[in-house]
Scaffold this motif. Structure first.
Motif, PDB file in Angstrom:
ATOM      1  N   ALA A 135       0.715  -1.199   0.085  1.00 59.60           N
ATOM      2  CA  ALA A 135       0.190   0.010   0.098  1.00 59.60           C
ATOM      3  C   ALA A 135       1.007   1.022   0.001  1.00 59.60           C
ATOM      4  O   ALA A 135       0.317   2.385  -0.173  1.00 59.60           O
ATOM      5  N   PHE A 136       2.165   1.186   0.018  1.00 60.51           N
ATOM      6  CA  PHE A 136       3.116   2.387   0.165  1.00 60.51           C
ATOM      7  C   PHE A 136       4.138   2.355  -0.775  1.00 60.51           C
ATOM      8  O   PHE A 136       5.258   2.907  -0.675  1.00 60.51           O
ATOM      9  N   THR A 137       3.979   1.761  -2.138  1.00 62.32           N
ATOM     10  CA  THR A 137       4.802   1.533  -3.242  1.00 62.32           C
ATOM     11  C   THR A 137       4.694   3.105  -3.879  1.00 62.32           C
ATOM     12  O   THR A 137       3.522   3.762  -3.635  1.00 62.32           O
ATOM     13  N   SER A 138       5.534   3.499  -4.666  1.00 63.52           N
ATOM     14  CA  SER A 138       5.653   4.473  -5.478  1.00 63.52           C
ATOM     15  C   SER A 138       4.226   4.615  -6.466  1.00 63.52           C
ATOM     16  O   SER A 138       3.697   5.768  -6.733  1.00 63.52           O
ATOM     17  N   SER A 139       4.016   3.554  -6.913  1.00 61.50           N
ATOM     18  CA  SER A 139       2.721   3.422  -7.756  1.00 61.50           C
ATOM     19  C   SER A 139       1.395   3.643  -6.804  1.00 61.50           C
ATOM     20  O   SER A 139       0.446   4.418  -7.395  1.00 61.50           O
ATOM     21  N   LYS A 140       1.419   3.442  -5.468  1.00 63.19           N
ATOM     22  CA  LYS A 140       0.334   3.790  -4.767  1.00 63.19           C
ATOM     23  C   LYS A 140       0.312   5.249  -4.278  1.00 63.19           C
ATOM     24  O   LYS A 140      -0.814   5.840  -4.071  1.00 63.19           O
ATOM     25  N   MET A 268      -6.262   5.097   2.005  1.00 63.39           N
ATOM     26  CA  MET A 268      -5.792   3.951   3.041  1.00 63.39           C
ATOM     27  C   MET A 268      -6.963   3.064   3.331  1.00 63.39           C
ATOM     28  O   MET A 268      -6.597   1.799   3.254  1.00 63.39           O
ATOM     29  N   VAL A 269      -7.796   3.437   3.827  1.00 65.69           N
ATOM     30  CA  VAL A 269      -8.977   2.568   4.182  1.00 65.69           C
ATOM     31  C   VAL A 269      -9.463   1.564   3.153  1.00 65.69           C
ATOM     32  O   VAL A 269      -9.480   0.467   3.180  1.00 65.69           O
ATOM     33  N   HIS A 270      -9.345   2.133   1.872  1.00 68.48           N
ATOM     34  CA  HIS A 270      -9.857   1.319   0.850  1.00 68.48           C
ATOM     35  C   HIS A 270      -8.816   0.303   0.368  1.00 68.48           C
ATOM     36  O   HIS A 270      -8.898  -0.998   0.229  1.00 68.48           O
ATOM     37  N   SER A 475       7.580   6.733   4.139  1.00 66.68           N
ATOM     38  CA  SER A 475       8.597   7.839   3.891  1.00 66.68           C
ATOM     39  C   SER A 475       8.095   8.725   2.531  1.00 66.68           C
ATOM     40  O   SER A 475       8.269   9.604   2.421  1.00 66.68           O
ATOM     41  N   ARG A 476       7.658   7.613   1.560  1.00 65.49           N
ATOM     42  CA  ARG A 476       7.259   8.260   0.253  1.00 65.49           C
ATOM     43  C   ARG A 476       6.062   9.152   0.188  1.00 65.49           C
ATOM     44  O   ARG A 476       6.036  10.154  -0.187  1.00 65.49           O
ATOM     45  N   PHE A 477       5.078   8.631   1.257  1.00 67.71           N
ATOM     46  CA  PHE A 477       3.978   9.555   1.393  1.00 67.71           C
ATOM     47  C   PHE A 477       4.587  11.040   2.107  1.00 67.71           C
ATOM     48  O   PHE A 477       4.135  11.902   1.835  1.00 67.71           O
ATOM     49  N   ALA A 478       5.413  10.875   2.870  1.00 62.59           N
ATOM     50  CA  ALA A 478       5.750  11.923   3.663  1.00 62.59           C
ATOM     51  C   ALA A 478       6.229  13.045   2.661  1.00 62.59           C
ATOM     52  O   ALA A 478       6.187  14.176   2.894  1.00 62.59           O
ATOM     53  N   LEU A 479       7.382  12.467   1.966  1.00 64.27           N
ATOM     54  CA  LEU A 479       7.925  13.437   0.985  1.00 64.27           C
ATOM     55  C   LEU A 479       7.152  13.970  -0.042  1.00 64.27           C
ATOM     56  O   LEU A 479       7.462  15.032  -0.468  1.00 64.27           O
ATOM     57  N   LEU A 480       6.205  12.981  -0.234  1.00 62.32           N
ATOM     58  CA  LEU A 480       5.265  13.571  -1.674  1.00 62.32           C
ATOM     59  C   LEU A 480       4.404  14.499  -1.104  1.00 62.32           C
ATOM     60  O   LEU A 480       4.200  15.602  -1.734  1.00 62.32           O
ATOM     61  N   GLU A 481       3.811  14.449   0.186  1.00 70.51           N
ATOM     62  CA  GLU A 481       3.012  15.447   0.881  1.00 70.51           C
ATOM     63  C   GLU A 481       3.903  16.821   0.864  1.00 70.51           C
ATOM     64  O   GLU A 481       3.388  17.930   0.676  1.00 70.51           O
ATOM     65  N   THR A 482       5.179  16.796   1.385  1.00 71.25           N
ATOM     66  CA  THR A 482       5.937  17.872   1.558  1.00 71.25           C
ATOM     67  C   THR A 482       6.118  18.719   0.411  1.00 71.25           C
ATOM     68  O   THR A 482       6.090  20.020   0.349  1.00 71.25           O
ATOM     69  N   LYS A 483       6.606  17.798  -0.667  1.00 74.49           N
ATOM     70  CA  LYS A 483       7.043  18.476  -1.878  1.00 74.49           C
ATOM     71  C   LYS A 483       5.635  19.422  -2.457  1.00 74.49           C
ATOM     72  O   LYS A 483       5.763  20.253  -3.002  1.00 74.49           O
ATOM     73  N   THR A 484       4.641  18.464  -2.598  1.00 75.06           N
ATOM     74  CA  THR A 484       3.404  19.336  -2.997  1.00 75.06           C
ATOM     75  C   THR A 484       2.902  20.351  -2.422  1.00 75.06           C
ATOM     76  O   THR A 484       2.825  21.519  -3.069  1.00 75.06           O
ATOM     77  N   LEU A 485       2.918  20.499  -1.230  1.00 78.37           N
ATOM     78  CA  LEU A 485       2.713  21.718  -0.645  1.00 78.37           C
ATOM     79  C   LEU A 485       3.735  22.845  -0.677  1.00 78.37           C
ATOM     80  O   LEU A 485       3.134  23.947  -1.208  1.00 78.37           O
ATOM     81  N   PHE A 486       4.912  22.707  -0.718  1.00 77.85           N
ATOM     82  CA  PHE A 486       5.873  23.667  -1.112  1.00 77.85           C
ATOM     83  C   PHE A 486       5.923  24.147  -2.443  1.00 77.85           C
ATOM     84  O   PHE A 486       6.002  25.167  -2.923  1.00 77.85           O
ATOM     85  N   PHE A 487       5.641  23.297  -3.388  1.00 78.16           N
ATOM     86  CA  PHE A 487       5.223  23.514  -4.784  1.00 78.16           C
ATOM     87  C   PHE A 487       4.209  24.638  -4.743  1.00 78.16           C
ATOM     88  O   PHE A 487       4.466  25.795  -5.492  1.00 78.16           O
TER      89      PHE A 487
END
Length: 530
Positions: A135-140, A268-270, A475-487
């Motif tokens: 559930a935490f791969t890059s594709s997800k 995530m629930v899904h 880790s992937r989710f945290a990085l994605l979330e941070t980068k998206t907001l700062f963008f």
């Protein structure tokens, strides 16, 4: 004469139970510092004289030029690993001897905490980790990106509607509102706008759950360490009943509604419901482009488990969603706070990042894409350096699950035999601030992570998301979330210091998590368009 006998008995008892424990490592031939009576080496945090990060750095610097040293959490002997090769050996190569975290809370005392992935141990942890890993791969993450991006746009739109050129904020407040909305959306299937509805129940419960300051919370934290049997007997929980009931009822009603009405959302629930129904398989055809330098690869142990027969209950789903919320609500917001502080104090770095934002926005034809975001090299360098200088997990712990021996490597060493249940620490904050590995460690320098320089970073000296099979699954989710907001922020604003900005930043000694003493006060200044 009876009082003489009583004195002798008390003295012997005091020595055996209060003084002798602090000689544990000396007896084993392991160098150690000078622990304080009863409080050991954690005296500074207990007395409010040191932040946890400062305590970890102090412990790291004790006994220099050694691969390991001994310290004490109150009376508990703890082995501190300082050599990168030894850290790899313990956390990766010999992981089967050190697969567990230290358990502070008994399951029957607080199932909301003890059933989550971080707290599980042994076979239960292996099964749940293998179940959740797909559930935490890059594709997800690409699957969830749409929801994260929508929340980022919503966040910036709120500030764009304010008719002000410069607005001052306490960044932890606004960032936790963003992370709350992201987690509510991506983990629980609940849509929030916490900047508009500032006291919505989801945000208020999240704020209560992640507040680890105050005398009572501090007492509970240290109480679990000092008198766990007493806490177990009285069933003292880490989280209030209101928090536990809210998240339990929320997830269970969400599950019921989805199953009844066939609702499908990319959250995530899904994914957990799919894992319960059909099982999720780890996708080995991962994209070459990952979420960043700091993201950690999943271990083969977790990708290809053997004899996994996990039955996922509703309570299991509640616990995983809850710990995902805890990490996403506070930890990710904290990273964002430190990153915004560093950008405000380093305008040259911020200007270069803004240039990359503008170039990416143009390349994406005005609409941010997942691939466009992940292609931003300088943004990844800035995030990586933020996590180097200000790692959320200032230290990692492992428990020796079966006897283990550290063999001597140098003439002044001797074999160190670790019994079952011995605690070992990896002092991440100390490693990240060691000039041997990072010259001028106090300087914020994203160039450490350029294509030319990042290959020079010694393995196992950079661990913002942990090490080995037990690293941070999100880790992937945290990085994605941070980068998206700062963008989205830097597309429209500059982050600038204001009168209330604390320079230099001082870490709080009142909180168990890493944060600023006086908060993160900064300004969002509208960018001038030519």
């Amino acid at each position: 004469m009876w009082w003489i006998l009583a004195f002798i008995v008390a003295a012997v008892w005091g020595y055996w139970f209060l003084i002798r424990p602090h000689k544990f490592w000396t007896r084993k031939g392991v160098p150690q510092g000078t622990p304080r009576f009863i409080l050991g080496d954690t005296w500074g945090t207990f007395l409010g004289k040191q932040s946890p990060a400062e305590m970890v750095e102090m412990v790291y610097k004790m006994c220099p030029n050694t691969r390991y040293s001994g310290c004490y959490q109150f009376l508990l002997p703890t082995l501190v690993l300082k050599d990168p090769d030894l850290i790899k050996q313990i956390t990766v190569k010999d992981f089967d001897h050190f697969e567990d975290h230290r358990s502070l809370i008994q399951e029957e005392s607080d199932p909301l905490w003890t059933k989550n992935l971080f707290a599980l141990n042994g076979k239960k942890w292996r099964e749940m980790r293998a179940t959740l890993s797909p559930a935490f791969t890059s594709s997800k993450m690409k699957y969830m990106f749409t929801l994260i991006s929508q929340t980022g746009e919503q966040f910036v739109k709120y500030f764009l509607t304010q008719d002000q050129n410069l607005t001052t904020f306490e960044m932890k407040d606004i960032f936790t509102r963003f992370t709350n909305d992201v987690i509510a959306n991506t983990a629980f299937g609940v849509e929030c706008d916490s900047l508009v509805d500032r006291t919505n129940e989801f945000y208020m419960m999240g704020k209560e759950a992640t507040n680890f300051s105050g005398l009572w919370k501090t007492f509970k934290f240290f109480g679990y360490m000092l008198i766990p049997k007493v806490f177990k007997y009285f069933k003292i929980t880490m989280f209030s009943k209101n928090v536990g009931q809210f998240f339990t009822n929320l997830v269970k009603s969400n599950i019921h509604s989805r199953l009844k009405h066939g609702i499908v959302r990319p959250d995530m629930v899904h994914l957990l419901l799919e894992a319960r129904k059909n099982g999720l398989k780890y996708d080995d055809s991962e994209p070459i482009q990952d979420t960043g330098f700091a993201s950690v690869a999943e271990s083969e142990i977790n990708k290809n488990p053997k004899n996994i027969k996990t039955e996922i209950t509703d309570q299991d789903i509640v616990a995983q969603a809850f710990v995902f919320f805890l990490a996403g609500f506070d930890s990710v917001a904290t990273v964002m706070c430190f990153m915004s502080h560093e950008l405000a104090l380093n305008p040259d770095i911020q200007n270069r990042l803004i240039q990359e934002v503008d170039e990416t926005l143009e390349a994406c034809k005005g609409k941010l894409t997942y691939d466009g975001l992940l292609g931003m090299k300088y943004l990844d360098m800035v995030v990586s350096e933020t996590l180097r200088k200000w790692p959320n997990a200032v230290g990692l712990d492992r428990i020796c699950t079966k006897p283990y021996t550290i063999e001597p490597k140098y003439p002044d060493e001797r074999s160190v035999h670790l019994e079952k249940n011995t605690v070992v620490w990896v002092p991440v904050f100390g490693l990240h601030r060691d000039p041997q590995f990072y010259p001028e460690p106090e300087r914020f320098d994203p160039e450490r992570f350029s294509d030319e320089n990042k290959t020079n970073i010694k393995p196992y000296t950079y661990m913002p998301f942990g090490s080995g099979p037990r690293n941070c699954i999100g880790s992937r989710f945290a990085l994605l979330e941070t980068k998206t907001l700062f963008f989205y922020i830097l597309s429209h604003f500059e982050i600038v210091p204001v009168e209330k900005t604390q320079i230099p930043l001082v870490l709080s000694k009142k909180h168990m998590n890493i944060t600023a003493e006086n908060g993160f006060w900064l300004g969002l200044k509208r960018r001038s368009r030519v």
